[in-house]
Design a protein around this motif. Sequence first.
Motif, PDB file in Angstrom:
ATOM      1  N   ILE A 102       0.854  -1.201   0.000  1.00 42.09           N
ATOM      2  CA  ILE A 102       0.000   0.000   0.000  1.00 42.09           C
ATOM      3  C   ILE A 102       0.881   1.239   0.000  1.00 42.09           C
ATOM      4  CG2 ILE A 102      -1.646   1.350   1.357  1.00 42.09           C
ATOM      5  CD1 ILE A 102      -2.852  -1.326   2.328  1.00 42.09           C
ATOM      6  N   GLY A 103       1.901   1.231   0.862  1.00 40.53           N
ATOM      7  CA  GLY A 103       2.810   2.374   0.936  1.00 40.53           C
ATOM      8  C   GLY A 103       3.635   2.549  -0.321  1.00 40.53           C
ATOM      9  N   LEU A 104       4.121   1.461  -0.909  1.00 42.62           N
ATOM     10  CA  LEU A 104       4.933   1.565  -2.120  1.00 42.62           C
ATOM     11  C   LEU A 104       4.107   2.091  -3.293  1.00 42.62           C
ATOM     12  CD1 LEU A 104       7.106  -1.681  -1.938  1.00 42.62           C
ATOM     13  CD2 LEU A 104       7.673   0.632  -1.169  1.00 42.62           C
ATOM     14  N   ALA A 105       2.857   1.656  -3.379  1.00 37.88           N
ATOM     15  CA  ALA A 105       1.989   2.150  -4.450  1.00 37.88           C
ATOM     16  C   ALA A 105       1.767   3.652  -4.322  1.00 37.88           C
ATOM     17  CB  ALA A 105       0.650   1.417  -4.424  1.00 37.88           C
ATOM     18  N   ARG A 106       1.622   4.123  -3.109  1.00 36.43           N
ATOM     19  CA  ARG A 106       1.397   5.561  -2.885  1.00 36.43           C
ATOM     20  C   ARG A 106       2.620   6.395  -3.237  1.00 36.43           C
ATOM     21  NH1 ARG A 106      -2.027   4.652   2.734  1.00 36.43           N
ATOM     22  NH2 ARG A 106      -4.011   4.171   1.690  1.00 36.43           N
ATOM     23  N   MET A 107       3.792   5.756  -3.290  1.00 35.25           N
ATOM     24  CA  MET A 107       5.007   6.462  -3.700  1.00 35.25           C
ATOM     25  C   MET A 107       5.041   6.701  -5.206  1.00 35.25           C
ATOM     26  SD  MET A 107       7.811   4.558  -1.285  1.00 35.25           S
ATOM     27  CE  MET A 107       9.135   5.092  -2.321  1.00 35.25           C
ATOM     28  N   GLY A 108       4.188   5.985  -5.933  1.00 30.27           N
ATOM     29  CA  GLY A 108       4.112   6.202  -7.376  1.00 30.27           C
ATOM     30  C   GLY A 108       5.104   5.408  -8.197  1.00 30.27           C
ATOM     31  N   VAL A 109       5.686   4.326  -7.621  1.00 32.15           N
ATOM     32  CA  VAL A 109       6.622   3.510  -8.394  1.00 32.15           C
ATOM     33  C   VAL A 109       5.865   2.775  -9.495  1.00 32.15           C
ATOM     34  CG1 VAL A 109       8.231   3.272  -6.474  1.00 32.15           C
ATOM     35  CG2 VAL A 109       6.441   1.542  -6.806  1.00 32.15           C
ATOM     36  N   ASP A 110       6.592   2.321 -10.493  1.00 37.50           N
ATOM     37  CA  ASP A 110       5.959   1.700 -11.654  1.00 37.50           C
ATOM     38  C   ASP A 110       5.974   0.173 -11.611  1.00 37.50           C
ATOM     39  OD1 ASP A 110       5.525   4.163 -13.528  1.00 37.50           O
ATOM     40  OD2 ASP A 110       7.514   4.394 -12.643  1.00 37.50           O
ATOM     41  N   MET A 111       6.934  -0.386 -10.887  1.00 38.09           N
ATOM     42  CA  MET A 111       7.000  -1.839 -10.772  1.00 38.09           C
ATOM     43  C   MET A 111       7.687  -2.205  -9.463  1.00 38.09           C
ATOM     44  SD  MET A 111       8.123  -4.675 -13.613  1.00 38.09           S
ATOM     45  CE  MET A 111       9.820  -4.150 -13.845  1.00 38.09           C
ATOM     46  N   VAL A 112       7.192  -3.265  -8.818  1.00 39.77           N
ATOM     47  CA  VAL A 112       7.767  -3.770  -7.570  1.00 39.77           C
ATOM     48  C   VAL A 112       7.794  -5.295  -7.647  1.00 39.77           C
ATOM     49  CG1 VAL A 112       7.081  -1.821  -6.108  1.00 39.77           C
ATOM     50  CG2 VAL A 112       5.504  -3.718  -6.459  1.00 39.77           C
ATOM     51  N   ASN A 113       8.459  -5.912  -6.658  1.00 42.59           N
ATOM     52  CA  ASN A 113       8.509  -7.369  -6.697  1.00 42.59           C
ATOM     53  C   ASN A 113       8.457  -8.001  -5.308  1.00 42.59           C
ATOM     54  OD1 ASN A 113      11.097  -6.641  -5.909  1.00 42.59           O
ATOM     55  ND2 ASN A 113      12.133  -7.719  -7.559  1.00 42.59           N
ATOM     56  N   VAL A 114       8.162  -9.292  -5.336  1.00 40.19           N
ATOM     57  CA  VAL A 114       8.135 -10.134  -4.138  1.00 40.19           C
ATOM     58  C   VAL A 114       8.893 -11.415  -4.467  1.00 40.19           C
ATOM     59  CG1 VAL A 114       5.896  -9.280  -3.304  1.00 40.19           C
ATOM     60  CG2 VAL A 114       5.980 -11.254  -4.856  1.00 40.19           C
ATOM     61  N   HIS A 115       9.179 -12.209  -3.443  1.00 40.50           N
ATOM     62  CA  HIS A 115       9.731 -13.545  -3.674  1.00 40.50           C
ATOM     63  C   HIS A 115       8.571 -14.523  -3.841  1.00 40.50           C
ATOM     64  CE1 HIS A 115      14.087 -13.672  -3.442  1.00 40.50           C
ATOM     65  NE2 HIS A 115      14.039 -12.698  -2.546  1.00 40.50           N
ATOM     66  N   ALA A 116       8.553 -15.254  -4.942  1.00 39.29           N
ATOM     67  CA  ALA A 116       7.495 -16.242  -5.171  1.00 39.29           C
ATOM     68  C   ALA A 116       7.464 -17.304  -4.092  1.00 39.29           C
ATOM     69  CB  ALA A 116       7.668 -16.886  -6.541  1.00 39.29           C
ATOM     70  N   ALA A 117       8.605 -17.539  -3.441  1.00 45.13           N
ATOM     71  CA  ALA A 117       8.671 -18.539  -2.372  1.00 45.13           C
ATOM     72  C   ALA A 117       7.759 -18.186  -1.201  1.00 45.13           C
ATOM     73  CB  ALA A 117      10.110 -18.699  -1.888  1.00 45.13           C
ATOM     74  N   GLY A 118       7.301 -16.935  -1.135  1.00 42.59           N
ATOM     75  CA  GLY A 118       6.355 -16.540  -0.093  1.00 42.59           C
ATOM     76  C   GLY A 118       4.996 -17.187  -0.254  1.00 42.59           C
ATOM     77  N   GLY A 119       4.724 -17.729  -1.432  1.00 40.46           N
ATOM     78  CA  GLY A 119       3.472 -18.459  -1.654  1.00 40.46           C
ATOM     79  C   GLY A 119       2.379 -17.638  -2.315  1.00 40.46           C
ATOM     80  N   ARG A 120       1.380 -18.348  -2.790  1.00 38.59           N
ATOM     81  CA  ARG A 120       0.297 -17.719  -3.541  1.00 38.59           C
ATOM     82  C   ARG A 120      -0.479 -16.706  -2.695  1.00 38.59           C
ATOM     83  NH1 ARG A 120      -4.067 -20.550  -7.594  1.00 38.59           N
ATOM     84  NH2 ARG A 120      -5.386 -18.710  -7.854  1.00 38.59           N
ATOM     85  N   ALA A 121      -0.769 -17.052  -1.446  1.00 42.77           N
ATOM     86  CA  ALA A 121      -1.534 -16.130  -0.590  1.00 42.77           C
ATOM     87  C   ALA A 121      -0.778 -14.819  -0.399  1.00 42.77           C
ATOM     88  CB  ALA A 121      -1.835 -16.776   0.760  1.00 42.77           C
ATOM     89  N   MET A 122       0.534 -14.894  -0.222  1.00 41.16           N
ATOM     90  CA  MET A 122       1.331 -13.676  -0.061  1.00 41.16           C
ATOM     91  C   MET A 122       1.317 -12.850  -1.346  1.00 41.16           C
ATOM     92  SD  MET A 122       5.391 -13.071   0.404  1.00 41.16           S
ATOM     93  CE  MET A 122       5.472 -13.088  -1.393  1.00 41.16           C
ATOM     94  N   MET A 123       1.449 -13.514  -2.503  1.00 39.25           N
ATOM     95  CA  MET A 123       1.444 -12.783  -3.764  1.00 39.25           C
ATOM     96  C   MET A 123       0.095 -12.114  -4.014  1.00 39.25           C
ATOM     97  SD  MET A 123       3.828 -15.010  -6.388  1.00 39.25           S
ATOM     98  CE  MET A 123       3.320 -16.678  -6.013  1.00 39.25           C
ATOM     99  N   GLU A 124      -0.982 -12.810  -3.698  1.00 40.93           N
ATOM    100  CA  GLU A 124      -2.318 -12.213  -3.857  1.00 40.93           C
ATOM    101  C   GLU A 124      -2.501 -11.027  -2.908  1.00 40.93           C
ATOM    102  OE1 GLU A 124      -4.742 -15.655  -3.212  1.00 40.93           O
ATOM    103  OE2 GLU A 124      -4.771 -16.182  -5.360  1.00 40.93           O
TER     104      GLU A 124
END
Length: 200
Positions: A40-62
Amino acid sequence: MELFYLEGPHLVERLKHDGHEIFLDLKLHDIPNTVKSAMIGLARMGVDMVNVHAAGGRAMMEAALEGLEIGSSSSRRPRLIAVTQLTSTSEAEMQSDQLIQASLMDSVLHYSGLANEAGLDGVVCSALEAGKIRDITRPEFLRVTPGIRLESDAKDDQKRVVTPHQAREIGSTAIVVGRSITKANDPYQAYETILKEWNK
Protein backbone atom coordinates in the motif's frame (compact mmCIF):
# COMPACT_ATOMS: atom_id res chain seq x y z
CA MET A 1 17.57 -2.18 -2.98
CA GLU A 2 20.98 -0.80 -1.97
CA LEU A 3 20.19 2.70 -3.24
CA PHE A 4 16.72 2.79 -1.67
CA TYR A 5 18.07 1.74 1.73
CA LEU A 6 20.76 4.42 1.53
CA GLU A 7 18.67 7.30 0.22
CA GLY A 8 15.06 6.44 1.09
CA PRO A 9 11.72 7.49 -0.40
CA HIS A 10 12.82 11.04 -1.23
CA LEU A 11 15.02 9.67 -4.01
CA VAL A 12 11.99 7.98 -5.56
CA GLU A 13 10.08 11.25 -5.34
CA ARG A 14 12.91 13.12 -7.07
CA LEU A 15 13.25 10.57 -9.87
CA LYS A 16 9.48 10.55 -10.45
CA HIS A 17 9.49 14.35 -10.49
CA ASP A 18 12.12 14.17 -13.25
CA GLY A 19 9.86 11.90 -15.31
CA HIS A 20 11.56 8.54 -14.81
CA GLU A 21 9.87 5.16 -14.47
CA ILE A 22 11.00 3.20 -11.41
CA PHE A 23 11.33 -0.51 -10.77
CA LEU A 24 11.70 -0.65 -6.98
CA ASP A 25 13.51 -3.96 -6.58
CA LEU A 26 12.94 -4.72 -2.88
CA LYS A 27 11.97 -8.42 -3.21
CA LEU A 28 9.45 -8.49 -0.36
CA HIS A 29 9.01 -11.81 1.43
CA ASP A 30 6.95 -11.90 4.62
CA ILE A 31 3.54 -12.94 5.90
CA PRO A 32 0.66 -11.87 3.61
CA ASN A 33 -0.67 -9.10 5.85
CA THR A 34 2.74 -7.44 6.25
CA VAL A 35 3.44 -7.58 2.52
CA LYS A 36 -0.01 -6.18 1.76
CA SER A 37 0.55 -3.21 4.11
CA ALA A 38 4.01 -2.55 2.67
CA MET A 39 2.64 -2.59 -0.88
CA ILE A 40 0.00 0.00 0.00
CA GLY A 41 2.81 2.37 0.94
CA LEU A 42 4.93 1.56 -2.12
CA ALA A 43 1.99 2.15 -4.45
CA ARG A 44 1.40 5.56 -2.88
CA MET A 45 5.01 6.46 -3.70
CA GLY A 46 4.11 6.20 -7.38
CA VAL A 47 6.62 3.51 -8.39
CA ASP A 48 5.96 1.70 -11.65
CA MET A 49 7.00 -1.84 -10.77
CA VAL A 50 7.77 -3.77 -7.57
CA ASN A 51 8.51 -7.37 -6.70
CA VAL A 52 8.13 -10.13 -4.14
CA HIS A 53 9.73 -13.54 -3.67
CA ALA A 54 7.50 -16.24 -5.17
CA ALA A 55 8.67 -18.54 -2.37
CA GLY A 56 6.36 -16.54 -0.09
CA GLY A 57 3.47 -18.46 -1.65
CA ARG A 58 0.30 -17.72 -3.54
CA ALA A 59 -1.53 -16.13 -0.59
CA MET A 60 1.33 -13.68 -0.06
CA MET A 61 1.44 -12.78 -3.76
CA GLU A 62 -2.32 -12.21 -3.86
CA ALA A 63 -2.05 -10.03 -0.74
CA ALA A 64 0.74 -8.01 -2.37
CA LEU A 65 -1.46 -7.41 -5.40
CA GLU A 66 -4.35 -6.38 -3.18
CA GLY A 67 -2.15 -3.90 -1.33
CA LEU A 68 -1.00 -2.32 -4.59
CA GLU A 69 -4.59 -1.96 -5.75
CA ILE A 70 -5.56 -0.25 -2.48
CA GLY A 71 -2.54 2.04 -2.53
CA SER A 72 -3.06 3.12 -6.13
CA SER A 73 -6.82 3.63 -5.97
CA SER A 74 -6.69 6.89 -7.96
CA SER A 75 -3.81 6.03 -10.29
CA ARG A 76 -2.37 3.16 -12.34
CA ARG A 77 -1.39 0.16 -10.23
CA PRO A 78 2.35 -0.62 -10.23
CA ARG A 79 3.20 -3.82 -12.04
CA LEU A 80 3.97 -6.69 -9.68
CA ILE A 81 6.47 -9.41 -10.51
CA ALA A 82 7.81 -12.34 -8.48
CA VAL A 83 11.40 -13.51 -8.08
CA THR A 84 11.65 -17.22 -8.95
CA GLN A 85 15.23 -18.27 -8.22
CA LEU A 86 18.08 -15.77 -7.94
CA THR A 87 20.47 -15.79 -10.90
CA SER A 88 23.32 -16.25 -8.41
CA THR A 89 21.85 -19.64 -7.40
CA SER A 90 22.97 -22.84 -9.09
CA GLU A 91 20.88 -26.00 -9.18
CA ALA A 92 23.22 -27.70 -6.70
CA GLU A 93 22.96 -24.77 -4.27
CA MET A 94 19.16 -24.67 -4.59
CA GLN A 95 18.92 -28.37 -3.84
CA SER A 96 21.32 -28.32 -0.87
CA ASP A 97 20.48 -24.92 0.65
CA GLN A 98 16.71 -24.82 0.03
CA LEU A 99 16.09 -28.60 0.10
CA ILE A 100 14.25 -28.33 -3.22
CA GLN A 101 14.92 -31.63 -4.97
CA ALA A 102 13.34 -30.64 -8.28
CA SER A 103 15.52 -29.33 -11.09
CA LEU A 104 16.22 -25.60 -11.17
CA MET A 105 14.10 -25.27 -14.31
CA ASP A 106 11.16 -27.09 -12.71
CA SER A 107 11.39 -24.87 -9.63
CA VAL A 108 11.39 -21.71 -11.73
CA LEU A 109 8.48 -22.94 -13.86
CA HIS A 110 6.51 -23.90 -10.75
CA TYR A 111 6.98 -20.46 -9.19
CA SER A 112 6.14 -18.78 -12.50
CA GLY A 113 2.92 -20.76 -12.82
CA LEU A 114 2.01 -19.85 -9.25
CA ALA A 115 2.64 -16.14 -9.91
CA ASN A 116 0.56 -16.34 -13.08
CA GLU A 117 -2.33 -17.98 -11.21
CA ALA A 118 -2.11 -15.33 -8.47
CA GLY A 119 -2.65 -12.62 -11.11
CA LEU A 120 0.83 -11.09 -11.04
CA ASP A 121 2.18 -9.28 -14.08
CA GLY A 122 5.28 -11.45 -14.47
CA VAL A 123 8.40 -12.85 -12.89
CA VAL A 124 12.09 -12.21 -12.39
CA CYS A 125 14.02 -15.11 -13.88
CA SER A 126 17.17 -15.98 -15.75
CA ALA A 127 16.90 -15.38 -19.49
CA LEU A 128 17.73 -19.09 -19.82
CA GLU A 129 14.24 -19.84 -18.45
CA ALA A 130 12.31 -17.05 -20.18
CA GLY A 131 11.24 -19.00 -23.25
CA LYS A 132 9.75 -21.88 -21.28
CA ILE A 133 7.98 -19.45 -18.95
CA ARG A 134 6.46 -17.76 -22.01
CA ASP A 135 5.11 -21.14 -23.09
CA ILE A 136 3.23 -21.85 -19.83
CA THR A 137 1.84 -18.37 -19.04
CA ARG A 138 -0.35 -15.78 -20.72
CA PRO A 139 1.18 -13.78 -23.62
CA GLU A 140 1.54 -10.49 -21.73
CA PHE A 141 3.25 -12.12 -18.72
CA LEU A 142 6.55 -10.27 -18.11
CA ARG A 143 9.89 -12.06 -18.01
CA VAL A 144 12.33 -9.64 -16.39
CA THR A 145 15.87 -10.99 -16.48
CA PRO A 146 18.93 -9.99 -14.44
CA GLY A 147 22.28 -11.76 -14.86
CA ILE A 148 23.00 -9.66 -17.95
CA ARG A 149 26.62 -9.17 -18.97
CA LEU A 150 28.48 -7.99 -22.04
CA GLU A 151 30.83 -10.59 -23.53
CA SER A 152 33.82 -8.72 -22.10
CA ASP A 153 32.44 -8.49 -18.53
CA ALA A 154 33.30 -10.70 -15.57
CA LYS A 155 30.46 -12.91 -14.33
CA ASP A 156 31.24 -12.14 -10.64
CA ASP A 157 28.74 -13.98 -8.40
CA GLN A 158 26.20 -14.57 -11.17
CA LYS A 159 25.82 -18.15 -12.34
CA ARG A 160 23.18 -18.00 -15.10
CA VAL A 161 24.43 -15.21 -17.34
CA VAL A 162 23.64 -14.07 -20.90
CA THR A 163 24.29 -11.00 -23.06
CA PRO A 164 21.53 -8.43 -23.77
CA HIS A 165 21.09 -9.74 -27.31
CA GLN A 166 20.90 -13.37 -26.16
CA ALA A 167 18.28 -12.39 -23.57
CA ARG A 168 16.08 -10.80 -26.24
CA GLU A 169 16.49 -13.82 -28.54
CA ILE A 170 15.62 -16.33 -25.80
CA GLY A 171 12.45 -14.55 -24.69
CA SER A 172 13.14 -11.84 -22.09
CA THR A 173 10.69 -8.94 -22.13
CA ALA A 174 13.01 -6.69 -20.08
CA ILE A 175 16.52 -6.88 -18.68
CA VAL A 176 18.04 -5.72 -15.39
CA VAL A 177 21.63 -4.51 -15.72
CA GLY A 178 23.80 -3.57 -12.75
CA ARG A 179 27.55 -3.97 -12.64
CA SER A 180 28.07 -3.88 -16.41
CA ILE A 181 27.06 -0.22 -16.09
CA THR A 182 27.91 0.76 -12.52
CA LYS A 183 31.44 -0.70 -12.63
CA ALA A 184 32.27 0.57 -16.13
CA ASN A 185 34.87 3.30 -16.66
CA ASP A 186 32.24 5.18 -18.68
CA PRO A 187 28.81 4.13 -17.32
CA TYR A 188 26.85 6.16 -19.86
CA GLN A 189 28.71 4.58 -22.78
CA ALA A 190 28.19 1.14 -21.24
CA TYR A 191 24.46 1.89 -21.00
CA GLU A 192 24.38 2.92 -24.68
CA THR A 193 26.23 -0.26 -25.69
CA ILE A 194 23.82 -2.46 -23.74
CA LEU A 195 20.80 -0.64 -25.14
CA LYS A 196 22.12 -1.02 -28.69
CA GLU A 197 22.74 -4.75 -28.19
CA TRP A 198 19.29 -5.23 -26.63
CA ASN A 199 17.62 -3.47 -29.58
CA LYS A 200 19.62 -5.00 -32.45
